[in-house]
Design an enzyme around this catalytic site. Structure first.
Site, PDB file in Angstrom:
ATOM      1  CE  LYS B 117      -3.411  -2.789   0.597  1.00 26.08           C
ATOM      2  NZ  LYS B 117      -4.294  -3.163  -0.467  1.00 26.08           N
ATOM      3  N   GLY B 165      -8.268  -4.875   4.089  1.00 24.95           N
ATOM      4  CA  GLY B 165      -9.496  -5.277   4.753  1.00 24.95           C
ATOM      5  C   GLY B 165      -9.719  -4.681   6.135  1.00 24.95           C
ATOM      6  CE  LYS B 202      -6.649  16.413   7.774  1.00 24.18           C
ATOM      7  NZ  LYS B 202      -6.371  16.410   9.237  1.00 24.18           N
ATOM      8  CE1 TYR B 203     -10.867   7.217   9.877  1.00 20.44           C
ATOM      9  CE2 TYR B 203     -11.506   8.754  11.607  1.00 20.44           C
ATOM     10  CZ  TYR B 203     -11.773   7.651  10.820  1.00 20.44           C
ATOM     11  OH  TYR B 203     -12.955   6.974  10.975  1.00 20.44           O
ATOM     12  CD  GLU B 276     -11.478   0.188  -2.484  1.00 24.64           C
ATOM     13  OE1 GLU B 276     -12.268  -0.750  -2.422  1.00 24.64           O
ATOM     14  OE2 GLU B 276     -10.769   0.551  -1.511  1.00 24.64           O
ATOM     15  CD  GLU B 290      -7.228  -0.999  -0.560  1.00 24.27           C
ATOM     16  OE1 GLU B 290      -6.722  -2.087  -0.873  1.00 24.27           O
ATOM     17  OE2 GLU B 290      -7.624  -0.738   0.588  1.00 24.27           O
ATOM     18  NE  ARG B 294     -10.704  -8.302  -3.890  1.00 18.65           N
ATOM     19  CZ  ARG B 294     -11.543  -7.383  -3.467  1.00 18.65           C
ATOM     20  NH1 ARG B 294     -12.643  -7.143  -4.133  1.00 18.65           N
ATOM     21  NH2 ARG B 294     -11.309  -6.663  -2.387  1.00 18.65           N
ATOM     22  NE  ARG B 340     -21.415  -5.936  -0.698  1.00 18.40           N
ATOM     23  CZ  ARG B 340     -20.094  -6.001  -0.585  1.00 18.40           C
ATOM     24  NH1 ARG B 340     -19.541  -6.740   0.371  1.00 18.40           N
ATOM     25  NH2 ARG B 340     -19.314  -5.327  -1.407  1.00 18.40           N
TER      26      ARG B 340
END
Lengths: 122, 483
Positions: B117, B165, B202-203, B276, B290, B294, B340
Site C-alpha cells: 500500500k 481489509g 490523515k484520517y 478506490e 487503493e 480482482r 447485500r
C-alpha cells in the site's frame, strides 16, 4: 391469593405476579392459572435458565479461545469461550452465576449449535 | 488463445455467477469444493466438480497445491479466482504462470504492486496522482510517527504497509493515542501480514467511498465503466452500493474517471480492476486509496447500467483478446442499487447465523437481479463469509431503482437463518439515504437503524407473498377477483 412466578426467556428473567380470581366474565381470553403454573413446573425450569447445568453454544463454529477455567467462579454474562463462525468472533456467555465444573471443549474444536461448552454448578 | 475449460477457485454466489457466464459462452466449467460444500449450488451447476479438502479454508479454497493439482488433472486452460480466497495472492498467480495455466486476473507483478500500500502511494504521488495526505516513507519508529503526525495534523490513521481489509488500522486523535496505538498496530501488522511496517495517513472521519471500475486488455487499452459509491458500510464491510454516486458533480466525475484510467496505465494494469478513492465533500477533492486487483462483490450494479458482462470481459482479456469497445462506445443508462443480504442477526449485534435454510423464496420482477446460491434445504456452513445474496435493482432514476429494491426486500423470504434484510430495509427507507445525503459514518450516526420499527411494515406484505408461496394460489384469486 397471589403467587410470584419467574419466567426465563433465554438470558432474560421476568418476574410476574399471578392472581387467582373468580370473575371470569371480565376477560375474554385467558389461560387458566393452573395451566400457567403447570407449564412452569420445576421440570421445565430445569431445562431452561438458571437451573440448566450446561453452558450451550447458540451457534456452530470453531473454538478459538477457552476463557473459563475449571473450578473458577463466573458471573452471569461472563465470557466462557470465543468461537469463530463465518469469519466473525462470537463470544459464548454464561447464562448464570456459578462455578465451572468441567470444560467440555478444546481450542481448535469445531462445535455445532446447541452443543455444551462447559458444565456449571453452584 | 482460446479458453475452452475454466476452473473456478471459489464458492458461494460468485462461483455461481461466474459459472453462469461461462456456460453462456460455451466454456466448460470446473467447480472445486470443500467437504462442507458438497451440496452447494456451484457444485451442481458446474460441468465438473472436485473436492479439494476439508472445510477449513486453508486446507481447501486456499490450498494452492491441491487446486493446481486438480487444474492440471482435469486439463483446464484457465482459473477464475472470484473475489477473496486466492484472488489477490501473488504466489498463486505466479504458480499458475509457471504451470502454463492462464490466471483470469492481473499478472503477479500487479498484485505485488497493489499489495504494498505504501509503495503504491509513493509511486503514484510521484506521478502527480492525488493520494491521501500522509507519510510517503515507512514509519519505523515512534518518534518518526509523532513528528509525521504533527506535520499531517490529527486525527491520523496508522495502517500496515502490506495490509488490507481494515485489519490493523487504528485511528489516533492525539499524540497520546498515537503512542498507545503504535505498538499495537505494529504487532497486529506483524501477526496478520508478516511485516510490521506501518505508515500514516490523515484520517477523514466523514467522507465518501467512490470507486471506478476499469477494464484493461493485454494490448495497452484501458477503459472505465464509471463509478460506484460504497459509503454505506458497517465495520469496514459494504452493505449498500449504488451507481452513479449521488455525491459527484459532473466535473469531479470526469476527473475521477481520467485519474483512474491514468493509474491503470501507469502501473500497466491488465484485466478487470477497481480503483478506490476517498472523496471529501467539504474539500471537493478526491484521493487515491487503493487498487483492487480482482472482480468486486458489487460489480453487478455496473453491469446493470452498462450492459457489459464483466466476467465475460475478464475471460476475453485473459485469452489475449483486444477490448471490443472503446471508451466512447460505452454508454451509461439509468441507476442501479445493490443490497447485500448477510446471514446475520441485526437484533443480536449482527451475530453470524449459519444453519439450515428452511424456506427460501427470493424476490422476482422486472429490473431486478438476485445473485445468490442458497435454496430450501441448503445448510449454510459456518466456515465462510456470511454473504447469502445480493439484490440489485435498476431504474431510470435513482428513486425508481431504490423503490424497486424496497419492494424486492419486502418480498424476500428466508426462514431458518436470520438475515440482515430488515436492517437493509430500514436503510433504504431512511430520508437521508433517499436524498443521497450520506457518508462512511452513516450507519454509526443512525443508531436508530438498529431499532426495528420498520420491520413490522415488511411482515405485512410478506404475509401476502407467503400465500402465493405456500398455496400456489394468487392473492387475486383469494380475494375473489379472478375465478
Amino acid at each position: 391469593m397471589r403467587k410470584r412466578l419467574r419466567i426465563f426467556l433465554g438470558e432474560e428473567i421476568f418476574e410476574v405476579e399471578v392472581e387467582y380470581f373468580s370473575s371470569k366474565s371480565k376477560i375474554s381470553k385467558a389461560i387458566s392459572p393452573r395451566k400457567v403454573l403447570k407449564s412452569f413446573s420445576k421440570r421445565n425450569l430445569a431445562s431452561i435458565g438458571v437451573f440448566k447445568k450446561q453452558i450451550v453454544s447458540p451457534i456452530s463454529g470453531k473454538v478459538i479461545l477457552v476463557k473459563a477455567r475449571e473450578g473458577s467462579f463466573v458471573k452471569k454474562g461472563d465470557v466462557v469461550a470465543v468461537l469463530e463462525s463465518m469469519k466473525t468472533k462470537v463470544e459464548i456467555h454464561s447464562h448464570r452465576d456459578g462455578v465451572i465444573k468441567k470444560i467440555l471443549v478444546r481450542e481448535g474444536d469445531f462445535i455445532k449449535s446447541g452443543s455444551a461448552v462447559a458444565e456449571i454448578g453452584d | 488463445m482460446e479458453l475452452k475449460k475454466i476452473l473456478i477457485a471459489n464458492r458461494g454466489e460468485i462461483a455461481v455467477r461466474i459459472i453462469r457466464t461461462l456456460r453462456s459462452m460455451g466454456i466448460r466449467s470446473v467447480a472445486i469444493y470443500s467437504t462442507s460444500d458438497k451440496s452447494s449450488l456451484h457444485v451442481m451447476l458446474a460441468d465438473e466438480a472436485y473436492c479439494v479438502g476439508p472445510p477449513e479454508p486453508l486446507e481447501s479454497y486456499l490450498n494452492i497445491d491441491k487446486i493446481v493439482e486438480v487444474a492440471k488433472k482435469c486439463g483446464v486452460d484457465a482459473v477464475h479466482p472470484g473475489y477473496g480466497f486466492l484472488s489477490q495472492n501473488p504466489n498463486f498467480v505466479k504458480r499458475l504462470e509457471e504451470e502454463g495455466i492462464v490466471f483470469i486476473g492481473p499478472p503477479s507483478r500487479v498484485h505485488l504492486f497493489s499489495g504494498d500500500k505504501l509503495g503504491a502511494r509513493i509511486f503514484l504521488s510521484r506521478n502527480s496522482i492525488p493520494v491521501i495526505p500522509g507519510s510517503l516513507e515507512p514509519v519505523d519508529s515512534l518518534d518518526k510517527a509523532l513528528s509525521e503526525a504533527e506535520r499531517i495534523g490529527y486525527p491520523v490513521i496508522l495502517k500496515p504497509r502490506f495490509g488490507g481489509g481494515g485489519t490493523g488500522m487504528l485511528v489516533c486523535r492525539n499524540a497520546e493515542e498515537l503512542r498507545e496505538n503504535y505498538k499495537i498496530a505494529s504487532r497486529l501488522a506483524r501477526s496478520a501480514f508478516g511485516y510490521k511496517d506501518l505508515y500514516l495517513e490523515k484520517y477523514y472521519s466523514s467522507a465518501r467511498h467512490i470507486e471506478v471500475q476499469i477494464l484493461a486488455d493485454k494490448h495497452g487499452n484501458v477503459v472505465h465503466l464509471f463509478e460506484r459509491e460504497c459509503s454505506i458500510q458497517r465495520r469496514f464491510q459494504k452493505v449498500i452500493e449504488e451507481t452513479p454516486s449521488p455525491a459527484l458533480s459532473d466535473e469531479i466525475r470526469e476527473k475521477i474517471y481520467t485519474t483512474a484510467v491514468r493509474i491503470a496505465e501507469l502501473i500497466g494494469y491488465v484485466n478487470a480492476g477497481t480503483v478506490e478513492f476517498l472523496f471529501v465533500p467539504e474539500e471537493e477533492r478526491f484521493y487515491f486509496m487503493e487498487i483492487n486487483s480482482r472482480i468486486q462483490v458489487e460489480h453487478p450494479i455496473t453491469e446493470m447500467i452498462t450492459g457489459v458482462d464483466i466476467v465475460r470481459e475478464q475471460v476475453k482479456i485473459a485469452a489475449g483478446e483486444r477490448l471490443s469497445f472503446s471508451q466512447n462506445e460505452i454508454e451509461r443508462q439509468g441507476c442501479a442499487v445493490e443490497a447485500r443480504v448477510y446471514a446475520e442477526d441485526p437484533e443480536n449485534n449482527f451475530a453470524p447465523s449459519p444453519g439450515l435454510v428452511e424456506e427460501y423464496y427470493p424476490p422476482r420482477g422486472p429490473w431486478l437481479r438476485v445473485d445468490d446460491y442458497v435454496y430450501p434445504g441448503y445448510e449454510i456452513p459456518p466456515y465462510y463469509d456470511s454473504l447469502v445474496a445480493k439484490v440489485i435493482a435498476w431504474g431510470s432514476s435513482r428513486d425508481e431503482a431504490v423503490n424497486r429494491l424496497k419492494v424486492a426486500l419486502e418480498e424476500y423470504i428466508i426462514r431458518g437463518v436470520k438475515t440482515n434484510i430488515p436492517f437493509l430495509y430500514s436503510i433504504i427507507c431512511d430520508e437521508d439515504f433517499r436524498r443521497g445525503n450520506y457518508t462512511t459514518t452513516f450507519l454509526l450516526e443512525k443508531e436508530f437503524l438498529r431499532a426495528s420499527s420498520d420491520i413490522t411494515k415488511i411482515s405485512i406484505s410478506r404475509e401476502k407473498v407467503e400465500v402465493v408461496y405456500k398455496t400456489g394460489v394468487s392473492p387475486w384469486v383469494l380475494s375473489g377477483r379472478i375465478y
